[in-house]
Design an enzyme around this catalytic site. Structure first.
Site, short mmCIF file in Angstrom:
data_model
loop_
_atom_site.label_atom_id
_atom_site.label_comp_id
_atom_site.label_asym_id
_atom_site.label_seq_id
_atom_site.Cartn_x
_atom_site.Cartn_y
_atom_site.Cartn_z
N ARG A 193 0.89 -1.18 0.00
CA ARG A 193 0.00 0.00 0.00
C ARG A 193 0.91 1.22 0.00
O ARG A 193 1.72 1.39 0.91
CB ARG A 193 -0.90 0.02 1.24
CG ARG A 193 -1.54 1.39 1.46
CD ARG A 193 -2.61 1.39 2.52
NE ARG A 193 -3.81 0.71 2.06
CZ ARG A 193 -5.01 0.84 2.64
NH1 ARG A 193 -5.16 1.60 3.71
NH2 ARG A 193 -6.05 0.20 2.16
N CYS B 44 -16.40 1.89 1.48
CA CYS B 44 -15.23 1.04 1.76
C CYS B 44 -14.71 1.21 3.17
O CYS B 44 -14.00 0.33 3.67
CB CYS B 44 -14.13 1.34 0.75
SG CYS B 44 -13.62 3.07 0.75
N ARG C 240 -13.53 -8.50 2.68
CA ARG C 240 -12.13 -8.25 2.32
C ARG C 240 -11.28 -9.47 2.69
O ARG C 240 -10.39 -9.87 1.95
CB ARG C 240 -11.60 -7.02 3.06
CG ARG C 240 -12.26 -5.70 2.67
CD ARG C 240 -11.85 -5.25 1.28
NE ARG C 240 -10.40 -5.15 1.14
CZ ARG C 240 -9.66 -4.12 1.56
NH1 ARG C 240 -10.23 -3.08 2.11
NH2 ARG C 240 -8.35 -4.12 1.41
N1 CP Z 1 -11.17 0.06 3.00
C1 CP Z 1 -9.88 -0.03 3.37
O1 CP Z 1 -8.98 -0.36 2.57
O2 CP Z 1 -9.64 0.22 4.69
P1 CP Z 1 -8.24 0.45 5.38
O3 CP Z 1 -7.70 1.76 4.87
O4 CP Z 1 -8.54 0.47 6.84
O5 CP Z 1 -7.32 -0.68 5.00
N1 NVA Z 2 -9.92 6.83 -0.93
C1 NVA Z 2 -9.45 6.43 0.37
C2 NVA Z 2 -9.70 4.97 0.57
C3 NVA Z 2 -9.30 4.41 1.90
C4 NVA Z 2 -9.55 2.94 2.01
C5 NVA Z 2 -7.98 6.77 0.51
O1 NVA Z 2 -7.24 6.56 -0.44
O2 NVA Z 2 -7.59 7.26 1.56
#
Ligand code: CP
Ligand code: NVA
Length: 304
Positions: free
Chosen positions: A101, A263, A291
């Site tokens: 991420r 989400c 998820r």
């Molecule tokens: N929806 C989602 O990806 O949540 P997190 O940012 O908590 O991982």
């Molecule tokens: N759009 C948000 C999603 C978090 C799961 C972000 O990128 O912060």
């Protein structure tokens, strides 16, 4: 040949449907998959915060008989300037898969290019494929099908919206993306799915008008107005996106059968009212749970 999971557009509809079927099986009888990834290690690089992604991947790999290694933003020599290419090559000698991420999507593409093990995208500024495919699993559970449904996304057409567009076009849903000027989907994302949408007669509608966009939708979806990395724009975003809150009026425009999705994490009073997200049409916690099952299916598919 190793396969990565970086964007849903990299997969055929049949491949994605197979992952959804596998996720359903894993959810129904998790014990069947106890040792599916016995002895395997997933490195999990997080350059941004996470609750759901982090915990569902770590629990998921553990339940499959393997282990997850959490690598925070300060843990790797990457933070001190080691190259992505050297990092990818070295990690591939130790690990069976890498989840990442981060901010820049091209960093994930680079990492995948230099790694000999599968790379899974756990969210970039561009997209969030694990989220959108898990959402398709949830929608299929609730409606018993995907084909021909209509999803209306309201708010900032961000990374989550991009992956939802890709998922809808791959799996047969119509989509409308309702955003004010300056917050609409990028041309690049639209272009990546245009041909497939046209060939399948799926409508992809971009509009600024909330009522028009949500009419007859089966699913109303929203996400935060300020994504990770955009914190300095927060005040401007609050002003610009006023009027795009998913509230009871928006749900009424959609009609009585519409379900609400997000989400998470959510900001009640901004992109969604408490009455909607905590109300009877909301399926946000089923979404969050899926998820886990969906990502187990992705890991089994890529790493077994
Ligand atoms: N929806 C989602 O990806 O949540 P997190 O940012 O908590 O991982
Ligand atoms: N759009 C948000 C999603 C978090 C799961 C972000 O990128 O912060």
């Amino acid at each position: 040949m190793k396969k990565d999971f970086i964007a849903l557009t990299d997969f055929s509809s049949a491949e994605l449907s197979a992952m959804l079927d596998l996720a359903d099986r894993i959810k129904q009888s998790p014990q069947e998959f106890d040792g599916a990834l016995k002895g395997k290690t997933l490195g999990m690089i997080f350059n941004k915060k996470s609750t759901r992604t982090r915990i569902s991947f770590e629990v998921g790999i553990f339940q499959l008989g393997g282990r997850g290694l959490f690598l925070g933003p300060e843990d790797l020599q990457l933070a001190r300037g080691e190259s992505i290419s050297d990092t990818g090559k070295v990690l591939s000698r130790f690990l069976d898969g890498i989840m990442i991420r981060t901010y820049s999507h091209s960093d994930v593409l680079d990492l995948a290019g230099y790694s000999s093990v599968p790379v899974i995208n756990g969210l970039t500024d561009f997209n969030h494929p694990c989220q959108a495919l898990a959402d398709m699993m949830t929608i299929r559970e609730k409606f018993g099908k995907l084909d021909g449904l209509k999803l209306a996304y309201v708010g900032d057409s961000n990374n989550v919206a991009v992956s939802l567009l890709f998922a809808c076009v791959k799996l047969g849903l119509h989509i409308s993306l309702v955003s004010p000027q300056g917050y609409t989907l990028t041309k690049e994302a639209l272009e990546m799915s245009r041909e497939e949408a046209e060939s399948k007669n799926l409508s992809v509608v971009l509009t600024e008008n909330v009522q028009e966009g949500v009419t007859d939708a089966d699913i109303i979806y929203t996400d935060v107005w300020t994504s990770m990395g955009q914190e300095q724009e927060q005040q401007k975003r609050l002003n610009d996106l006023k009027g795009y809150t998913v509230n009871d009026q928006v749900m009424q425009w959609a009609g009585p059968k519409a379900l609400f999705m997000h989400c998470l994490p959510a900001h009640r009073g901004e992109e969604v009212s408490a009455s909607v997200i905590d109300g009877p049409a909301s399926i946000v916690f089923d979404q969050a749970e899926n998820r886990l099952h969906l990502q187990k299916a992705v890991m089994v598919t890529l790493m077994q």
